[in-house]
Write a protein that holds these residues in place. Structure first.
Motif, PDB file in Angstrom:
ATOM      1  N   ARG A  70       9.678  -4.543  -1.167  1.00  0.00           N
ATOM      2  CA  ARG A  70       8.076  -4.973  -1.510  1.00  0.00           C
ATOM      3  C   ARG A  70       7.248  -4.257  -2.409  1.00  0.00           C
ATOM      4  NH1 ARG A  70       8.064 -10.156   0.282  1.00  0.00           N
ATOM      5  NH2 ARG A  70       8.867 -10.468   2.430  1.00  0.00           N
ATOM      6  N   ALA A  71       7.782  -3.051  -2.950  1.00  0.00           N
ATOM      7  CA  ALA A  71       7.023  -2.065  -3.708  1.00  0.00           C
ATOM      8  C   ALA A  71       6.383  -2.894  -4.947  1.00  0.00           C
ATOM      9  CB  ALA A  71       8.017  -1.100  -4.275  1.00  0.00           C
ATOM     10  N   GLY A  72       7.034  -3.621  -5.372  1.00  0.00           N
ATOM     11  CA  GLY A  72       6.172  -4.588  -6.548  1.00  0.00           C
ATOM     12  C   GLY A  72       5.183  -5.324  -6.112  1.00  0.00           C
ATOM     13  N   GLU A  73       5.205  -5.935  -5.058  1.00  0.00           N
ATOM     14  CA  GLU A  73       3.918  -6.650  -4.784  1.00  0.00           C
ATOM     15  C   GLU A  73       3.000  -5.688  -4.275  1.00  0.00           C
ATOM     16  OE1 GLU A  73       5.242  -9.416  -1.332  1.00  0.00           O
ATOM     17  OE2 GLU A  73       7.114  -9.711  -2.159  1.00  0.00           O
ATOM     18  N   ILE A  74       3.309  -4.737  -3.614  1.00  0.00           N
ATOM     19  CA  ILE A  74       2.406  -3.493  -3.408  1.00  0.00           C
ATOM     20  C   ILE A  74       1.614  -3.077  -4.425  1.00  0.00           C
ATOM     21  CG2 ILE A  74       1.890  -1.264  -2.069  1.00  0.00           C
ATOM     22  CD1 ILE A  74       4.505  -1.773  -0.585  1.00  0.00           C
ATOM     23  N   ALA A  75       2.291  -2.851  -5.404  1.00  0.00           N
ATOM     24  CA  ALA A  75       1.583  -2.339  -6.614  1.00  0.00           C
ATOM     25  C   ALA A  75       0.731  -3.450  -7.192  1.00  0.00           C
ATOM     26  CB  ALA A  75       2.712  -1.807  -7.660  1.00  0.00           C
ATOM     27  N   ALA A  76       1.074  -4.435  -7.347  1.00  0.00           N
ATOM     28  CA  ALA A  76       0.536  -5.683  -7.750  1.00  0.00           C
ATOM     29  C   ALA A  76      -0.937  -5.801  -7.171  1.00  0.00           C
ATOM     30  CB  ALA A  76       1.196  -6.870  -7.900  1.00  0.00           C
ATOM     31  N   ALA A  77      -0.706  -5.872  -5.650  1.00  0.00           N
ATOM     32  CA  ALA A  77      -1.956  -6.121  -4.828  1.00  0.00           C
ATOM     33  C   ALA A  77      -2.921  -4.880  -5.041  1.00  0.00           C
ATOM     34  CB  ALA A  77      -1.245  -6.250  -3.401  1.00  0.00           C
ATOM     35  N   SER A  78      -2.481  -3.770  -5.446  1.00  0.00           N
ATOM     36  CA  SER A  78      -3.234  -2.372  -5.274  1.00  0.00           C
ATOM     37  C   SER A  78      -3.679  -2.036  -6.693  1.00  0.00           C
ATOM     38  CB  SER A  78      -2.681  -1.335  -4.580  1.00  0.00           C
ATOM     39  OG  SER A  78      -1.685  -0.850  -5.732  1.00  0.00           O
ATOM     40  N   GLY A  79      -2.959  -2.261  -7.681  1.00  0.00           N
ATOM     41  CA  GLY A  79      -3.386  -1.975  -8.916  1.00  0.00           C
ATOM     42  C   GLY A  79      -3.815  -0.375  -8.967  1.00  0.00           C
ATOM     43  N   ALA A 104       4.067  -1.259 -13.265  1.00  0.00           N
ATOM     44  CA  ALA A 104       2.881  -2.143 -13.424  1.00  0.00           C
ATOM     45  C   ALA A 104       2.154  -1.692 -14.438  1.00  0.00           C
ATOM     46  CB  ALA A 104       2.297  -2.303 -12.002  1.00  0.00           C
ATOM     47  N   GLY A 105       2.511  -0.375 -14.819  1.00  0.00           N
ATOM     48  CA  GLY A 105       1.287   0.306 -15.934  1.00  0.00           C
ATOM     49  C   GLY A 105       0.019   0.762 -15.577  1.00  0.00           C
ATOM     50  N   THR A 106      -0.017   0.949 -14.202  1.00  0.00           N
ATOM     51  CA  THR A 106      -1.436   1.315 -13.761  1.00  0.00           C
ATOM     52  C   THR A 106      -1.652   2.657 -13.535  1.00  0.00           C
ATOM     53  OG1 THR A 106      -1.176   0.768 -11.456  1.00  0.00           O
ATOM     54  CG2 THR A 106      -1.933  -0.991 -12.954  1.00  0.00           C
ATOM     55  N   LEU A 107      -0.382   3.368 -12.972  1.00  0.00           N
ATOM     56  CA  LEU A 107      -0.522   4.793 -12.230  1.00  0.00           C
ATOM     57  C   LEU A 107      -0.786   5.865 -13.325  1.00  0.00           C
ATOM     58  CD1 LEU A 107       0.156   6.063  -9.697  1.00  0.00           C
ATOM     59  CD2 LEU A 107       2.554   6.322 -10.338  1.00  0.00           C
ATOM     60  N   ARG A 108      -1.580   6.730 -13.094  1.00  0.00           N
ATOM     61  CA  ARG A 108      -1.798   7.804 -13.743  1.00  0.00           C
ATOM     62  C   ARG A 108      -1.571   9.325 -13.156  1.00  0.00           C
ATOM     63  NH1 ARG A 108      -1.423   4.248 -16.309  1.00  0.00           N
ATOM     64  NH2 ARG A 108      -2.917   3.170 -17.824  1.00  0.00           N
ATOM     65  N   GLY A 187     -13.474  -0.858  -2.266  1.00  0.00           N
ATOM     66  CA  GLY A 187     -12.372  -1.498  -3.323  1.00  0.00           C
ATOM     67  C   GLY A 187     -11.078  -0.767  -3.264  1.00  0.00           C
ATOM     68  N   GLU A 188     -11.175   0.614  -2.742  1.00  0.00           N
ATOM     69  CA  GLU A 188     -10.126   1.430  -2.784  1.00  0.00           C
ATOM     70  C   GLU A 188      -9.330   0.879  -1.513  1.00  0.00           C
ATOM     71  OE1 GLU A 188     -10.876   5.374  -5.550  1.00  0.00           O
ATOM     72  OE2 GLU A 188     -11.542   5.514  -3.316  1.00  0.00           O
ATOM     73  N   GLN A 189      -8.009   1.506  -1.505  1.00  0.00           N
ATOM     74  CA  GLN A 189      -7.129   0.923  -0.440  1.00  0.00           C
ATOM     75  C   GLN A 189      -6.238   1.936   0.372  1.00  0.00           C
ATOM     76  OE1 GLN A 189      -5.586  -1.679  -3.474  1.00  0.00           O
ATOM     77  NE2 GLN A 189      -6.240  -3.645  -2.199  1.00  0.00           N
ATOM     78  N   LEU A 190      -6.085   1.523   1.483  1.00  0.00           N
ATOM     79  CA  LEU A 190      -5.099   2.274   2.588  1.00  0.00           C
ATOM     80  C   LEU A 190      -4.035   1.528   2.838  1.00  0.00           C
ATOM     81  CD1 LEU A 190      -4.858   4.518   4.873  1.00  0.00           C
ATOM     82  CD2 LEU A 190      -6.010   3.036   6.211  1.00  0.00           C
ATOM     83  N   THR A 305      -5.774  -6.919   4.231  1.00  0.00           N
ATOM     84  CA  THR A 305      -5.648  -7.892   3.150  1.00  0.00           C
ATOM     85  C   THR A 305      -4.336  -8.068   2.884  1.00  0.00           C
ATOM     86  OG1 THR A 305      -5.688  -5.892   1.352  1.00  0.00           O
ATOM     87  CG2 THR A 305      -7.684  -7.251   1.799  1.00  0.00           C
ATOM     88  N   GLU A 306      -3.263  -7.169   3.234  1.00  0.00           N
ATOM     89  CA  GLU A 306      -1.853  -7.573   3.140  1.00  0.00           C
ATOM     90  C   GLU A 306      -1.018  -6.977   4.251  1.00  0.00           C
ATOM     91  OE1 GLU A 306      -0.580  -9.594   0.764  1.00  0.00           O
ATOM     92  OE2 GLU A 306      -2.136  -9.553  -0.579  1.00  0.00           O
ATOM     93  N   TRP A 307       0.190  -7.855   4.617  1.00  0.00           N
ATOM     94  CA  TRP A 307       0.773  -7.237   5.842  1.00  0.00           C
ATOM     95  C   TRP A 307       2.317  -7.921   5.519  1.00  0.00           C
ATOM     96  CZ3 TRP A 307       0.094  -5.289  10.884  1.00  0.00           C
ATOM     97  CH2 TRP A 307       1.065  -5.454  12.015  1.00  0.00           C
ATOM     98  N   TRP A 308       3.074  -6.567   5.441  1.00  0.00           N
ATOM     99  CA  TRP A 308       4.525  -6.778   5.142  1.00  0.00           C
ATOM    100  C   TRP A 308       5.392  -6.252   6.187  1.00  0.00           C
ATOM    101  CZ3 TRP A 308       1.240  -4.653   1.453  1.00  0.00           C
ATOM    102  CH2 TRP A 308       0.994  -5.313   0.248  1.00  0.00           C
TER     103      TRP A 308
END
Length: 323
Positions: A70-79, A104-108, A187-190, A305-308
């Protein structure tokens, strides 16, 4: 290649003072208790790594399955632009998140927080080499004290994996979640890893494996006290106990005295009596239900917001957004 930066907010002297305080308070309490963080010297960390390889210890593999799938889904949901990880250790499971967020191209940036400066230096150096475009900024600190030290760089995802949230009793969980919320902007996430309530036999066996690795891990806290506080615990006089507390829905790990004794803790000037059969509580590992997780998160200012879950519904990763 990016050079890893390390901020140190927790020194060896701080750790020694905390151990002394926890040992004095816990060994004079009724019933006796010690926090589970004192398992983790070099030997304890090695034993825990062995535990994660056991077939009986399903939480590690279940969480790893979710991250792998699910890492791809987590990345997409968090940005997320910055991944913050609490109690990161070797950061082994984190690589799925780093890879997915990078793709996903977001991580810095990546910001691991851990109490062990040596483990953090090794992990930060390794990750800086593996991810040369990534800014790696480590913090040597305690997640119960130093969340306010986390830099506010880009949109952050705060990852608290491994089911460690279960080692906190309800009041401590509430304190932690409120501190996490205070450290994050709206808007930030845990991202929270939590073991789920399943059949008691499976849960107990995960903390009392037939090969005895968990028993050795449990006894290691006494080795730590013997070495660091000049105590004279006889490890052979204590037996590992793991049980399911159905009322509180958590596993308890205890050390049970097999005979009467008085343990001398020289560094504290303390004589600690044990009756035969008396138990020292060394860890709780709470297990959760979805509604309970949602309620605790909401009370701290988060929305689930999401549950895996893994394929056997034994473990969950929860994505919660700061309101």
């Amino acid at each position: 290649m990016t050079t890893a930066v390390l901020d140190v907010y927790l020194t060896e002297a701080d750790g020694q003072a905390a151990l002394r305080a926890d040992a004095r308070a816990g060994l004079t309490a009724i019933p006796k208790v010690l926090p589970p963080k004192w398992f983790y010297d070099a030997r304890g960390s090695e034993l825990y790594e062995r535990i994660t390889e056991l077939a009986e210890y399903y939480p590690f593999n279940a969480e790893r399955e979710i991250l792998r799938e699910r890492a791809g889904e987590i990345a997409a949901a968090s940005g997320a632009e910055t991944l913050v990880e609490l109690g990161s250790g070797s950061s082994e499971k984190t690589r799925w998140l780093l890879d997915a967020l990078t793709e996903a191209g977001t991580l810095r940036g990546y910001l691991p927080l851990d109490v062990s400066e040596s483990a953090l230096r090794d992990a930060a150096r390794s990750l800086a080499e593996e991810y040369p475009a990534l800014s790696v900024h480590g913090i040597v600190g305690d997640f119960t004290q130093h969340l306010g030290r986390i830099p506010a760089r880009g949109k952050r995802l705060l990852a608290f994996l491994g089911g460690t949230i279960g080692n906190l009793v309800p009041a401590e969980r509430a304190d932690f979640l409120h501190s996490a919320r205070a450290a994050l902007r709206p808007g930030e996430q845990l991202l929270l890893g939590a073991g789920l309530v399943i059949d008691p036999a499976t849960m107990v066996t995960a903390y009392d494996d037939p090969s005895g690795v968990t028993a050795e891990f449990n006894l290691n806290v006494l080795r730590v006290l013997n070495r660091e506080l000049d105590a004279d615990f006889d490890l052979g006089a204590f037996r590992h106990v793991a049980l399911w507390n159905a009322e509180r829905e958590w596993i308890e790990m205890r050390l049970r005295a097999t005979r009467r004794m008085i343990v001398h803790v020289a560094e504290l000037g303390l004589d600690v009596p044990f009756a035969e059969g008396e138990e020292l509580l060394t860890e709780v590992s709470a297990k959760f239900r979805r509604d309970g997780v949602r309620t605790e998160l909401r009370a701290a200012g988060f929305e689930l917001t999401e549950w895996w879950t893994d394929s056997t519904n034994r473990f969950a990763l929860t994505l919660a957004t700061a309101l």
